[in-house]
Scaffold this motif. Sequence first.
Motif, short mmCIF file in Angstrom:
data_model
loop_
_atom_site.label_atom_id
_atom_site.label_comp_id
_atom_site.label_asym_id
_atom_site.label_seq_id
_atom_site.Cartn_x
_atom_site.Cartn_y
_atom_site.Cartn_z
N GLU A 118 0.86 -1.19 0.00
CA GLU A 118 0.00 0.00 0.00
C GLU A 118 0.89 1.24 0.00
O GLU A 118 2.01 1.20 0.50
N SER A 119 0.37 2.32 -0.58
CA SER A 119 1.07 3.61 -0.49
C SER A 119 0.04 4.72 -0.52
O SER A 119 -1.06 4.54 -1.03
N PHE A 120 0.40 5.85 0.07
CA PHE A 120 -0.49 7.01 0.07
C PHE A 120 0.33 8.26 0.28
O PHE A 120 1.44 8.22 0.80
N ARG A 121 -0.25 9.39 -0.14
CA ARG A 121 0.39 10.70 0.02
C ARG A 121 0.04 11.29 1.36
O ARG A 121 -1.08 11.15 1.84
N ILE A 122 1.01 11.99 1.93
CA ILE A 122 0.82 12.67 3.21
C ILE A 122 1.35 14.10 3.09
O ILE A 122 2.42 14.32 2.53
N ALA A 123 0.57 15.03 3.62
CA ALA A 123 1.03 16.41 3.83
C ALA A 123 0.87 16.64 5.32
O ALA A 123 -0.16 16.30 5.91
N GLN A 124 1.90 17.18 5.96
CA GLN A 124 1.80 17.41 7.40
C GLN A 124 2.59 18.64 7.80
O GLN A 124 3.57 19.00 7.18
N GLY A 125 2.09 19.25 8.86
CA GLY A 125 2.76 20.42 9.43
C GLY A 125 2.64 20.36 10.94
O GLY A 125 1.92 19.52 11.49
N PHE A 126 3.30 21.28 11.61
CA PHE A 126 3.36 21.28 13.06
C PHE A 126 2.88 22.61 13.62
O PHE A 126 3.41 23.66 13.28
N LEU A 127 1.86 22.52 14.47
CA LEU A 127 1.39 23.70 15.20
C LEU A 127 2.34 24.03 16.33
O LEU A 127 2.48 25.18 16.72
N SER A 128 2.99 23.00 16.87
CA SER A 128 3.97 23.17 17.95
C SER A 128 5.06 22.13 17.79
O SER A 128 4.76 20.95 17.60
N THR A 129 6.30 22.57 17.88
CA THR A 129 7.43 21.63 17.84
C THR A 129 8.18 21.62 19.17
O THR A 129 9.33 21.18 19.23
N VAL A 130 7.54 22.08 20.22
CA VAL A 130 8.12 21.99 21.55
C VAL A 130 8.25 20.49 21.88
O VAL A 130 7.25 19.77 21.79
N PRO A 131 9.44 19.99 22.23
CA PRO A 131 9.62 18.54 22.41
C PRO A 131 8.64 17.90 23.40
O PRO A 131 8.23 16.76 23.21
N GLU A 132 8.26 18.62 24.43
CA GLU A 132 7.36 18.06 25.44
C GLU A 132 5.94 17.85 24.92
O GLU A 132 5.17 17.09 25.49
N CYS A 175 0.35 26.28 10.53
CA CYS A 175 1.53 25.54 10.98
C CYS A 175 2.83 26.31 10.78
O CYS A 175 2.92 27.20 9.93
N GLU A 176 3.81 25.92 11.58
CA GLU A 176 5.16 26.44 11.42
C GLU A 176 5.68 26.04 10.04
O GLU A 176 5.25 25.04 9.48
N PRO A 177 6.64 26.78 9.47
CA PRO A 177 7.24 26.34 8.21
C PRO A 177 8.07 25.09 8.48
O PRO A 177 8.62 24.97 9.57
N THR A 178 8.17 24.24 7.64
CA THR A 178 7.72 23.95 6.31
C THR A 178 6.71 22.81 6.37
O THR A 178 6.85 21.92 7.20
N ILE A 179 5.76 22.79 5.44
CA ILE A 179 4.85 21.66 5.34
C ILE A 179 5.62 20.51 4.67
O ILE A 179 6.25 20.69 3.64
N ILE A 180 5.58 19.36 5.30
CA ILE A 180 6.27 18.17 4.77
C ILE A 180 5.32 17.43 3.83
O ILE A 180 4.16 17.21 4.16
N GLU A 181 5.85 17.05 2.69
CA GLU A 181 5.11 16.21 1.75
C GLU A 181 5.91 14.94 1.53
O GLU A 181 7.14 14.97 1.40
#
Length: 156
Positions: free
Chosen positions: A21-35, A81-87
Amino acid sequence: MNIEIERKFLVIGDFKKKAIESFRIAQGFLSTVPERTVRIRIKDEKGFITVKGIGNESGTTRFEWEKEISLIDAENLLKLCEPTIIEKIRYIIPSENDLFFEVDEFLGKNEGLLIAEIELPSEDFKFAKPDWLGDEVTGQKKYYNSMIAKKPFCNW
């Protein structure tokens, strides 16, 4: 509470012919604080919000909570989201013991980066490593998606 136990590896060989199986994903982060990393993801035509806690010392285990949200909500939240959106394209490859490798083929600013993950039932669980699996990068922060968004592979 969900605990995620996973290991990550670079990919060095041909894995695509083994994918079921395969599929496309676009994702971003509203927060990248490790906790408390907060991720917005669109997987094909479905939206998700995920909250991840800080990992243990080895980087294999951490809290994870995920909920499906509407596609429209996910699209709108990606704009915040913070930059950059991952594809990326994610490939699902079966392993033994009803486990699966998820191989991410990154696109855009991260083109050329291939990372495989496997979720395990315990930290010390033994599994067969296919010949297309390269060096282990579990716990190496630069390979976290939240870090790849901040410092894309093209800038390494």
